[in-house]
Structure formats: C-alpha cells, structure tokens
Design a protein around this motif. Structure first.
Motif, short mmCIF file in Angstrom:
data_model
loop_
_atom_site.label_atom_id
_atom_site.label_comp_id
_atom_site.label_asym_id
_atom_site.label_seq_id
_atom_site.Cartn_x
_atom_site.Cartn_y
_atom_site.Cartn_z
N VAL A 8 12.75 -40.45 -69.90
CA VAL A 8 12.52 -39.25 -70.01
C VAL A 8 13.40 -38.33 -70.41
CG1 VAL A 8 11.36 -36.80 -68.91
CG2 VAL A 8 11.22 -38.97 -67.43
N PRO A 9 13.56 -38.54 -72.08
CA PRO A 9 14.37 -38.06 -72.88
C PRO A 9 14.09 -36.56 -73.61
CG PRO A 9 12.84 -39.08 -74.11
CD PRO A 9 12.68 -39.20 -73.02
N THR A 10 14.82 -35.46 -72.16
CA THR A 10 14.27 -33.84 -72.27
C THR A 10 15.47 -33.94 -72.36
OG1 THR A 10 15.99 -33.74 -70.45
CG2 THR A 10 14.13 -33.52 -69.71
N LEU A 11 15.28 -32.64 -73.93
CA LEU A 11 15.92 -32.03 -74.44
C LEU A 11 16.14 -31.07 -73.93
CD1 LEU A 11 13.93 -32.41 -77.87
CD2 LEU A 11 15.34 -34.00 -76.86
N ARG A 12 17.67 -29.70 -74.39
CA ARG A 12 17.77 -27.90 -73.93
C ARG A 12 17.41 -27.05 -75.29
NH1 ARG A 12 17.68 -29.42 -70.16
NH2 ARG A 12 19.16 -31.20 -69.28
N GLU A 13 17.72 -28.01 -76.57
CA GLU A 13 17.36 -26.93 -77.58
C GLU A 13 15.09 -27.01 -77.71
OE1 GLU A 13 19.58 -25.73 -79.94
OE2 GLU A 13 20.46 -25.83 -77.46
N ILE A 14 14.74 -26.66 -77.62
CA ILE A 14 12.95 -26.38 -78.03
C ILE A 14 13.21 -26.54 -79.93
CG2 ILE A 14 10.87 -24.62 -79.33
CD1 ILE A 14 12.33 -22.75 -76.60
N PRO A 15 12.27 -27.59 -79.96
CA PRO A 15 12.72 -28.28 -81.00
C PRO A 15 11.31 -27.41 -82.10
CG PRO A 15 11.65 -29.75 -79.66
CD PRO A 15 11.65 -28.44 -79.13
N LYS A 16 12.08 -27.67 -83.73
CA LYS A 16 11.56 -26.46 -84.63
C LYS A 16 10.25 -26.63 -84.92
CE LYS A 16 15.52 -25.19 -87.22
NZ LYS A 16 16.28 -26.93 -86.68
N GLU A 17 9.66 -28.04 -84.73
CA GLU A 17 8.23 -28.12 -85.15
C GLU A 17 7.50 -28.09 -84.38
OE1 GLU A 17 9.19 -32.70 -84.28
OE2 GLU A 17 7.68 -32.44 -83.94
N ALA A 18 7.29 -27.28 -82.52
CA ALA A 18 6.37 -26.61 -82.30
C ALA A 18 6.12 -25.82 -82.21
CB ALA A 18 6.74 -26.90 -80.71
N GLU A 19 5.58 -25.47 -82.07
CA GLU A 19 4.25 -24.01 -82.52
C GLU A 19 3.91 -23.63 -81.43
OE1 GLU A 19 2.00 -23.29 -86.61
OE2 GLU A 19 3.06 -24.98 -86.52
N VAL A 20 3.44 -23.89 -80.37
CA VAL A 20 3.02 -23.19 -78.81
C VAL A 20 3.31 -24.20 -77.50
CG1 VAL A 20 0.80 -23.13 -80.25
CG2 VAL A 20 1.46 -25.68 -78.92
N THR A 21 3.23 -23.59 -76.90
CA THR A 21 3.85 -23.74 -75.62
C THR A 21 3.51 -25.22 -75.26
OG1 THR A 21 4.10 -21.20 -75.09
CG2 THR A 21 4.60 -22.88 -73.28
N SER A 22 2.68 -25.96 -75.15
CA SER A 22 2.24 -26.43 -74.74
C SER A 22 2.95 -27.69 -75.12
CB SER A 22 0.54 -27.25 -75.00
OG SER A 22 0.33 -26.88 -75.59
N HIS A 23 2.85 -27.81 -76.46
CA HIS A 23 3.57 -29.10 -77.44
C HIS A 23 5.67 -28.43 -77.36
CE1 HIS A 23 4.41 -30.21 -81.92
NE2 HIS A 23 4.76 -30.85 -81.44
N LYS A 24 5.85 -27.43 -77.18
CA LYS A 24 7.34 -27.50 -76.62
C LYS A 24 7.83 -28.25 -75.68
CE LYS A 24 7.86 -23.31 -79.00
NZ LYS A 24 7.54 -21.40 -78.14
N ILE A 25 7.10 -27.87 -74.29
CA ILE A 25 7.07 -28.68 -73.02
C ILE A 25 6.42 -30.43 -73.46
CG2 ILE A 25 6.38 -28.87 -70.87
CD1 ILE A 25 5.48 -25.57 -70.41
N LEU A 26 6.06 -30.52 -73.58
CA LEU A 26 5.96 -32.27 -74.18
C LEU A 26 7.15 -32.50 -74.51
CD1 LEU A 26 2.00 -32.57 -75.21
CD2 LEU A 26 2.88 -33.21 -72.64
N LEU A 27 7.29 -32.38 -76.07
CA LEU A 27 8.52 -32.22 -76.58
C LEU A 27 9.83 -32.06 -75.59
CD1 LEU A 27 8.36 -31.27 -79.92
CD2 LEU A 27 7.92 -33.62 -79.37
#
Ligand code: ATP
Ligand code: MG
Length: 414
Positions: A8-27
């Motif tokens: 489960v490679p979680t990220l601290r930063e919010i990836p730039k490619e994600a525009e909507v919340t569900s996508h941000k959480i999935l990344l």
C-alpha cells in the motif's frame, strides 16, 4: 493480514494529476497507479474492492439465471464489418494488425462476438431464453480520459447479453436484470437514480442508465420532484421548474455518474449478423436481444465519491477491503503491541482483519488508516497494560473503550 505484507504505497503529497477527491484518495491511499493516460494498475487494496464488487454482481446475476463466460479481448475485423460498427465506432475502437497484416480490434464491448456464438447455437426456439455475462477488461480510446478510473481507456466492465424469441420475453428479462442491478447498487450503498437514456454506439430503441448522483458527474439528469420520471438531458432537455412530462410534479436537475446501462437491443445485431432461430411453426425469425453493462472500475470510484469525508474514506460494508483495522500505537515489545497482537489473533479467525504492524509513528498510522477507510478500527495504546483498547466506528463516529474481546466480537457481528 499484516500490513507490512500488503503493498500500500501511500503518499503524503496530493498528486497534481488528481482533480476530484475520490481520485486523490485512490492515489494517496496507494490503491491505484497510472501507467499512461487512462491506463491504471489496480494495487492490492483497489483489487480487493474490485473483487468484492464483482462477487456482488455475480451473486445477483447468477440468482436470476445468468451464467458467466469469458470472451476474447482480441476480435477479428470481419464480425465488426458485419454489424456495421467497424465504420461506425470510429476512433474510439482500438485497432491493431497481426503479423499477417490481418485487422483486429481490442473489444470495447462484445455484441459482435456473442452474436457470432448465438447464431451458431441458438437456432431453435427450444434453446431460449439464454443470458450470458462476463467480467473483462475493455478498451476504448477515449478522446479525453479523465478523473482516474472514471473515464479510462482500459477499464473493467461486466457485460451481459440476453437472447429471446419474443419482445414479451425480452421485456420480462429486462425487468429482472433491472431489479438485479438495483440490488447490486443497493448493496454498494449508492445513492442513484434510474434514467431513460440515449442508446449511443450500442444501439437499440430503449435504454436506461443507472446514475450515481454526485457533483462530479459528467451527465446531467432531469427528474421529477414527485414521481419516478427521470431522464438523461441527452434525451429530454427540460428546464428546472418545468412541469414533469408524466404530469406529476416539477423538474429538478442533478449531476450523475453513469455506472450502468441497460438496453433492449431487439434485432439490431441479429438481423445484419444473420442470427436466426426457427420457431414452433418452423418459421425463421431473428433473435431478440438485450444487453446490460456495469463499469466496475468506474463503480469503485463512484462508491468512494459517495463515501468520504474530508480526505478520509469509509468503505461500505460489502465492498470494504478489510472489515477491521487494528492499530497498535506503540512499538513491538510494548504492552500495546502485545494486546493488539492478541486481539488480532482472535479476530482474524472470524473477520478480514488488517493489523498495522509497521514500525511507524502513531500519526503516520492514523493518516494511512484514514485513507484506507476501514469502518471498524481498534486502537491499542496507553491503557493496554490494563487490558483496555479503543473501538472506533467511522460511519457514525462513535468510540468506546473495551476490555472484553467477546463484547467486541458481538459489536462487529452486528
Ligand atoms: P459514457 O457515456 O460514460 O462514455 P457509455 O455510454 O459509452 O458511457 P456503455 O457503452 O453503456 O457506456 O458501457 C457500459 C458501462 O461501462 C457504462 O455504464 C460505464 O459504467 C462503463 N464505462 C464506459 N466507458 C467507460 C470508460 N471509458 N471508463 C470506465 N468505465 C466506462
Ligand atoms: Mg462512451
């Protein structure tokens, strides 16, 4: 399962490619990774959820008498020429050639393949009705892949095809499938609306879409505030406040994500592809067909879009990757760890449990747990030397201190 063993490679930063919340959480939550535009790897957490969605679908479809098969992804050009769609499908169809320069496509949908089999085997009225489905990777070269899994170029779909000797029999099956779809969407705890729709590339006269109501939806639906009337604006473009066409109530608008689409195809494929059967009176007739899709990878994202708060996920019961998450807030060897491990050993016999055995600070564990979104959480900390742990339920934000394992098991069983 021990969390150190789960990728489960979680990220601290919010990836730039994600525009909507569900996508941000999935990344951020380490569920998916993009390989190319609209093309994703489902990492273990997402894949667990996908398998649960798939199994709900299998249970509901098998219960009404459908059977599962698996058709090829790679399809020869000639059957698409027969149906007329080699031309009509346009650039969305992913085309390729083999070493002998023969043309193929990667299936965006499977009406041609299934009709090829149907015309060979379903030649007598005695063989009907039949309903066959598959769960498979589909390819569509979308002009604008967006929102992660929402509009991919490679995505997972369930497609079902039904075969009938009469329009009446198609109508009966259509209603059965519609009800099975309602069960599936209910079990995924979705807020949705069934709307009449345009049949697009698939064809046929009548179709309905299952729309997940949410602001990021790409479709707009018009619906009555008093009746079941609901339609995609592609079909009925009515202003807000207009009287509903069925005479009951007034029109409201909402945004929706199309997660399912059901069609009465009629003879749209059987006539050009010459899929005929012989009826009781020895008369040859075209097979009457229905087809029914659910975008499984899109559904995963739509479920999340309706089940987060802030940047915290909370998966519905039937699709959650694990049922219980155990977090010891101290290192291995501490009383907290020992109690957490004991709780884990017990619960693991009865539930799907994720045990955060990583050597991480409590803050990191909590942040990751919020992204993983398992509703039932056990936190083992300061009071562990007295045998006390905390039970937290995300869905209604309740917490309780407990020391009795049986009491915990009873709560979880409810
Ligand atoms: P859309 O209008 O969103 O492009 P569609 O009408 O082309 O969808 P269908 O051909 O009915 O879709 O496909 C059945 C289901 O497959 C859809 O209801 C949707 O849930 C899913 N789906 C379609 N296209 C995609 C895609 N590019 N990515 C993910 N899921 C998709
Ligand atoms: Mg489309």
């Amino acid at each position: 399962m021990k969390q150190t063993l789960l990728f489960v490679p979680t990220l601290r930063e919010i990836p730039k490619e994600a525009e909507v919340t569900s996508h941000k959480i999935l990344l951020r939550g380490g569920y998916i990774r993009q390989l190319a535009a609209g093309i994703y790897t489902y990492l273990p957490l997402a894949y667990k959820i996908i398998k649960k969605i798939e199994n709900i679908i299998r249970e509901e479809l098998d219960a009404i008498g459908c059977s599962e098969l698996l058709m090829p992804t790679m399809q020869p050009k000639d059957i698409w020429v027969e149906s007329g769609r080699w031309q009509d499908y346009g650039k969305e169809l992913m085309r390729l050639q083999d070493r002998h320069d023969r043309d193929f496509c990667l299936g965006p949908t499977h009406e041609e393949v299934i009709t090829t089999h149907a015309r060979e085997y379903f030649t007598s009225y005695k063989k009907f009705p039949v309903a066959l489905y598959q769960i498979q990777t589909k390819f569509r070269d979308e002009f604008r892949p967006r929102f992660g899994l929402m509009r991919g170029r490679e995505f997972i779909m369930k497609d079902l095809y039904s075969f009938h000797t009469s329009q009446e029999d198609l109508d009966i099956w259509y209603q059965k499938v519609r009800q099975a779809y309602q069960n599936i969407f209910d079990r995924c705890e979705l807020n949705y609306r069934i709307v009449s729709a345009d049949s697009g590339n698939i064809g046929g006269k009548e179709s309905e879409e299952f729309m997940i109501l949410c602001d990021i939806g790409e479709d707009t639906i018009v619906y009555s505030d008093e009746s079941d009337f609901a339609s995609n604006t592609e079909l009925h473009n009515l202003p807000i406040g207009a009287p509903s066409p069925d005479g009951k109530g007034h029109i409201l608008h909402a945004k929706g994500i199309e997660a399912g689409h059901i069609f009465k195809l009629g003879t749209k494929y059987s006539v050009p592809m010459k899929a005929f059967f012989v009826d009781q009176d020895q008369v040859q007739k075209p097979i009457i067909m229905g087809c029914y899709g659910i975008g499984i990878s899109r559904l995963l994202m739509a479920i999340l879009e309706q089940h987060y708060e802030g940047d915290k996920a909370c998966w519905p019961k039937e699709v959650t990757p694990f049922q219980v998450h155990i977090l010891p807030v101290d290192k291995e060897g501490s009383p907290a760890w020992e109690l957490a491990e004991k709780v884990y050993q017990e619960l693991d016999k009865k539930f799907e449990v994720l045990f955060d055995d990583r050597n991480e600070r409590a803050g990191v564990k909590f942040n990751d747990a919020d992204l993983i979104g398992i509703n039932h959480r056990i936190i083992v900390g300061k009071k562990a030397d007295k045998g006390i742990f905390e039970y937290k339920r995300l869905s209604d934000n309740t917490t309780r201190e407990l020391s009795n394992l049986q009491e915990l098991i009873n709560i979880l069983k409810k």
